[in-house]
Enzyme design. Structure first.
Site, mmCIF file in Angstrom:
data_model
loop_
_atom_site.group_PDB
_atom_site.id
_atom_site.type_symbol
_atom_site.label_atom_id
_atom_site.label_comp_id
_atom_site.label_asym_id
_atom_site.label_seq_id
_atom_site.Cartn_x
_atom_site.Cartn_y
_atom_site.Cartn_z
ATOM 1 N N ASP A 88 0.864 -1.178 0.000
ATOM 2 C CA ASP A 88 0.000 0.000 0.000
ATOM 3 C C ASP A 88 0.903 1.232 0.000
ATOM 4 O O ASP A 88 1.958 1.232 0.639
ATOM 5 C CB ASP A 88 -0.850 0.051 1.273
ATOM 6 N N HIS A 145 5.065 -7.244 -0.218
ATOM 7 C CA HIS A 145 4.766 -8.520 -0.868
ATOM 8 C C HIS A 145 5.432 -8.597 -2.239
ATOM 9 O O HIS A 145 5.913 -7.599 -2.770
ATOM 10 C CB HIS A 145 3.252 -8.686 -0.997
ATOM 11 N N SER A 246 8.385 3.593 5.157
ATOM 12 C CA SER A 246 9.526 3.862 4.308
ATOM 13 C C SER A 246 9.163 3.691 2.840
ATOM 14 O O SER A 246 8.040 3.982 2.446
ATOM 15 C CB SER A 246 10.713 2.986 4.687
#
Length: 278
Positions: A88, A145, A246
């Site tokens: 995200d 991911h 980050s």
């Protein structure tokens, strides 16, 4: 509000690592009332949707970090097809790698060799490939991911500074992603070589991977780990996480076609969302 350039400049003399470790200690605090207060204040400030989380009760998490890296329900991020977003966040830059150089922001570039910790041989694989940068803000889901299925071949820890990686700093600190502490993860995929770089930032207490656990912080030298026993990860499978926010820079030896090419600027993305095709 502090002007963007001034915000970037005042970071140079700050003790980045000391501040980050102090915040890390606070984020690992197990004093019930304190960690609950931190979590609830964070949820209010950033409007976190706890209905997506496997554990929706914020008081159950033993630490702020456990809450921050919370798992989501299996159907919260359905996987699309093609090249997927690893997290995200905001897709801030994307496109072709031009003679081994990547775009950081308007007017700022950095080299692939610098990003990989000074490895020109590895960097040459990506000289004319493609890249994409995803910035994770504090409100975002902070597990990373796989954009495509791959086999891990090498992990490289690269020491560095811990500048903030928000928009203001990326526009005013040259070579930011190649200056900050980072974890470089090399994969082989059906689409060719891929590297995922997890970039540290100010108050990021640590970076973890699913195969090694917590990796940063480490010593002040480059450390390489080869994987003779293959580590296979499926598309969409978790590969790592940030303890506080980050940036992920991913690069591909072969060219990718990004659907965002028609966009005028950065766009919001979610993990598993289609970014384009290899």
């Amino acid at each position: 509000m502090i002007p963007a350039k001034l915000f970037a400049l005042i970071q140079y003399p700050l003790p980045h690592h000391l501040l980050s470790r102090l915040v890390g200690c606070l984020a690992e605090c197990r004093i019930g009332w304190l960690k609950n207060a931190l979590i609830k204040a964070f949820i209010r400030q950033f409007k976190v949707n706890m209905n997506e989380a496997v554990e929706s009760d914020p008081t159950v998490y033993p630490t702020f970090n456990a809450f921050f890296t919370r798992a989501l329900k299996a159907d919260a991020r359905p996987l699309d097809e093609g090249l997927l977003s690893p997290a995200d966040g905001t897709l801030s830059q994307w496109g072709e790698i031009d003679a081994g150089r990547l775009i950081q922001a308007k007017g700022h570039h950095f080299s692939m060799a610098e990003l990989l910790g000074g490895d020109p041989l590895k960097a040459s694989d990506y000289r004319n490939g493609s890249f994409a940068t995803v910035y994770l803000s504090p409100k975002d889901y902070h597990r990373v991911h796989m954009p495509v299925a791959g086999t891990l071949t090498e992990m490289v820890y690269v020491p560095g500074r811990l500048f903030s990686v928000n928009d203001a700093t990326t526009r005013h600190v040259p070579g930011l992603f190649a200056r900050n502490e980072r974890l470089v993860c090399h994969f082989e995929t059906e689409q060719g070589s891929m590297v995922m770089v997890l970039v540290g930032a100010m108050i990021v207490a640590a970076i973890e991977t699913v195969w090694s656990g917590q990796v940063t912080p480490l010593s002040g030298r480059v450390e390489r780990v080869r994987f003779d026993k293959p580590v296979h990860l499926a598309q969409g499978e978790e590969m790592g996480r940030f303890k506080l926010g980050s940036t992920v820079v991913m690069a591909f030896a072969n060219k990718a076609t990004f659907e965002a090419n028609s966009a005028n600027g950065p766009i919001a993305v979610r993990m598993g969302q289609r970014l384009g095709d290899m």
